[in-house]
Design a protein around this motif. Sequence first.
Motif, mmCIF file in Angstrom:
data_model
loop_
_atom_site.group_PDB
_atom_site.id
_atom_site.type_symbol
_atom_site.label_atom_id
_atom_site.label_comp_id
_atom_site.label_asym_id
_atom_site.label_seq_id
_atom_site.Cartn_x
_atom_site.Cartn_y
_atom_site.Cartn_z
ATOM 1 N N PRO A 1 -68.292 79.933 4.503
ATOM 2 C CA PRO A 1 -68.037 79.490 3.137
ATOM 3 C C PRO A 1 -66.922 80.270 2.455
ATOM 4 O O PRO A 1 -66.093 79.685 1.734
ATOM 5 N N ASP A 2 -66.859 81.593 2.671
ATOM 6 C CA ASP A 2 -65.758 82.377 2.103
ATOM 7 C C ASP A 2 -64.429 81.987 2.745
ATOM 8 O O ASP A 2 -63.380 81.982 2.084
ATOM 9 N N GLY A 3 -64.475 81.649 4.028
ATOM 10 C CA GLY A 3 -63.268 81.204 4.700
ATOM 11 C C GLY A 3 -62.749 79.895 4.140
ATOM 12 O O GLY A 3 -61.541 79.690 4.010
ATOM 13 N N GLU A 4 -63.673 78.989 3.780
ATOM 14 C CA GLU A 4 -63.276 77.721 3.166
ATOM 15 C C GLU A 4 -62.555 77.966 1.840
ATOM 16 O O GLU A 4 -61.544 77.326 1.541
ATOM 17 N N VAL A 5 -63.087 78.906 1.052
ATOM 18 C CA VAL A 5 -62.454 79.228 -0.225
ATOM 19 C C VAL A 5 -61.062 79.788 -0.011
ATOM 20 O O VAL A 5 -60.091 79.397 -0.690
ATOM 21 N N LEU A 6 -60.930 80.710 0.955
ATOM 22 C CA LEU A 6 -59.615 81.305 1.210
ATOM 23 C C LEU A 6 -58.640 80.256 1.735
ATOM 24 O O LEU A 6 -57.457 80.262 1.363
ATOM 25 N N LEU A 7 -59.099 79.353 2.584
ATOM 26 C CA LEU A 7 -58.218 78.330 3.129
ATOM 27 C C LEU A 7 -57.650 77.461 2.013
ATOM 28 O O LEU A 7 -56.444 77.194 1.963
ATOM 29 N N GLU A 8 -58.504 77.006 1.115
ATOM 30 C CA GLU A 8 -58.053 76.156 0.016
ATOM 31 C C GLU A 8 -57.014 76.872 -0.844
ATOM 32 O O GLU A 8 -55.982 76.301 -1.204
ATOM 33 N N ASN A 9 -57.296 78.126 -1.167
ATOM 34 C CA ASN A 9 -56.368 78.877 -2.009
ATOM 35 C C ASN A 9 -55.096 79.271 -1.262
ATOM 36 O O ASN A 9 -54.021 79.322 -1.857
ATOM 37 N N SER A 10 -55.226 79.555 0.029
ATOM 38 C CA SER A 10 -54.038 79.902 0.819
ATOM 39 C C SER A 10 -53.067 78.740 0.870
ATOM 40 O O SER A 10 -51.849 78.915 0.730
ATOM 41 N N LYS A 11 -53.590 77.531 1.079
ATOM 42 C CA LYS A 11 -52.721 76.356 1.117
ATOM 43 C C LYS A 11 -52.006 76.173 -0.216
ATOM 44 O O LYS A 11 -50.809 75.855 -0.258
ATOM 45 N N ARG A 12 -52.745 76.362 -1.302
ATOM 46 C CA ARG A 12 -52.136 76.211 -2.628
ATOM 47 C C ARG A 12 -51.053 77.265 -2.849
ATOM 48 O O ARG A 12 -49.954 76.953 -3.332
ATOM 49 N N ILE A 13 -51.334 78.516 -2.475
ATOM 50 C CA ILE A 13 -50.360 79.597 -2.643
ATOM 51 C C ILE A 13 -49.106 79.327 -1.819
ATOM 52 O O ILE A 13 -47.972 79.475 -2.308
ATOM 53 N N LEU A 14 -49.294 78.918 -0.568
ATOM 54 C CA LEU A 14 -48.144 78.661 0.309
ATOM 55 C C LEU A 14 -47.323 77.479 -0.197
ATOM 56 O O LEU A 14 -46.092 77.485 -0.103
ATOM 57 N N ASP A 15 -48.010 76.459 -0.718
ATOM 58 C CA ASP A 15 -47.286 75.322 -1.292
ATOM 59 C C ASP A 15 -46.445 75.761 -2.488
ATOM 60 O O ASP A 15 -45.286 75.343 -2.648
ATOM 61 N N GLU A 16 -47.019 76.582 -3.345
ATOM 62 C CA GLU A 16 -46.288 77.046 -4.525
ATOM 63 C C GLU A 16 -45.108 77.933 -4.136
ATOM 64 O O GLU A 16 -44.022 77.836 -4.731
ATOM 65 N N LEU A 17 -45.294 78.778 -3.137
ATOM 66 C CA LEU A 17 -44.199 79.624 -2.675
ATOM 67 C C LEU A 17 -43.074 78.785 -2.071
ATOM 68 O O LEU A 17 -41.893 79.067 -2.268
ATOM 69 N N GLU A 18 -43.470 77.740 -1.345
ATOM 70 C CA GLU A 18 -42.455 76.875 -0.744
ATOM 71 C C GLU A 18 -41.690 76.120 -1.820
ATOM 72 O O GLU A 18 -40.466 75.960 -1.735
ATOM 73 N N ASP A 19 -42.409 75.651 -2.852
ATOM 74 C CA ASP A 19 -41.745 74.969 -3.962
ATOM 75 C C ASP A 19 -40.779 75.916 -4.672
ATOM 76 O O ASP A 19 -39.648 75.528 -5.026
ATOM 77 N N MET A 20 -41.201 77.157 -4.884
ATOM 78 C CA MET A 20 -40.342 78.136 -5.540
ATOM 79 C C MET A 20 -39.101 78.414 -4.698
ATOM 80 O O MET A 20 -37.984 78.486 -5.213
ATOM 81 N N ARG A 21 -39.309 78.531 -3.413
ATOM 82 C CA ARG A 21 -38.180 78.799 -2.515
ATOM 83 C C ARG A 21 -37.175 77.652 -2.552
ATOM 84 O O ARG A 21 -35.964 77.869 -2.542
ATOM 85 N N THR A 22 -37.698 76.419 -2.609
ATOM 86 C CA THR A 22 -36.810 75.262 -2.673
ATOM 87 C C THR A 22 -35.977 75.277 -3.943
ATOM 88 O O THR A 22 -34.773 74.996 -3.921
#
Length: 304
Positions: free
Chosen positions: A61-82
């Motif tokens: 369950p903690d892994g599920e939480v981290l996965l969801e937030n990791s995807k969001r963080i990586l998406d935001e970083l990629e958007d910022m980089r773009t």
Amino acid sequence: MSFDLKTLELFVRVATLGAIGKAGEEFGMSPTNTSQRIKALEAELGVKLLNRTTRAVSLTPDGEVLLENSKRILDELEDMRTVLTKTAESVSGQLRITASASFGRAHIVPFVPEFLSLYPNVSLDLNLTDRVVDIVEQGYDMAFRIGALPPSSLLAQKIYDNPKWLVASPDYLDQAGVPQTPEDLAKHACITMGKVQTWRFMSVDSKQHDVQVGGPLSVNFGDAISEWVLAGMGIAEAALWHAGPDLVAGRLVRVLPDFQIIPQTSIWAVRPPGRLMPERARAFLSFMQANIIATNQTRYGALL
């Protein structure tokens, strides 16, 4: 510190693939190093992220939480980089692309001059081949592929639908007659791709028709099929991007237009695994997709 961008990317791939060793391989890491990095992340966060067995891993369950937030963080970083690197002058470096010879000539080569004029600091190494290239092993940024994609760790993005139709020349149909049903094809010269001898169709009432076809010609190269169909040698399956110019010009006509060939396929761009796409590859993909869509809609919209 274990809580960094690369570790988040690694964790997302482990969670996606369900395999520590396979995910680590994509990052150039041994299974041992990959496992140690995930354990260090768990230690730093103070939670268990993965349930491990000898065959696979699954998320807690903690892994599920981290996965969801990791995807969001990586998406935001990629958007910022773009946003920070969106100017044409900042897009630079060598771009290595591979595609099938026929598709590349029709849908990539004509647009390269304009792309390089927009991005003058990019150089292009384009490999046109009908052999499936291992883009990871051979260091390609991207491959354009057509049809069903086999399971792999490559990241895929759909570029465009790839409608396939039956086509023939007017001369052939004048001499051999016009098929009215898929079953009529058994009486015709059908030009096949390689050893494929069964063509499948779906009627408007969702009935499937499997037809054994044959003829004096088979080949594994689409351009050869096009030449033979134009020469009046028989009926063949052809993708819109391949047969479109001849259909528009009247050199070819559709056969059995009320029956859909199955399965229909798509045009894909695939790239090596890894979260971040080089900006030059992102620019090339966006540019080519826009031109492929615009070209097909402008030239062949009346056929669709």
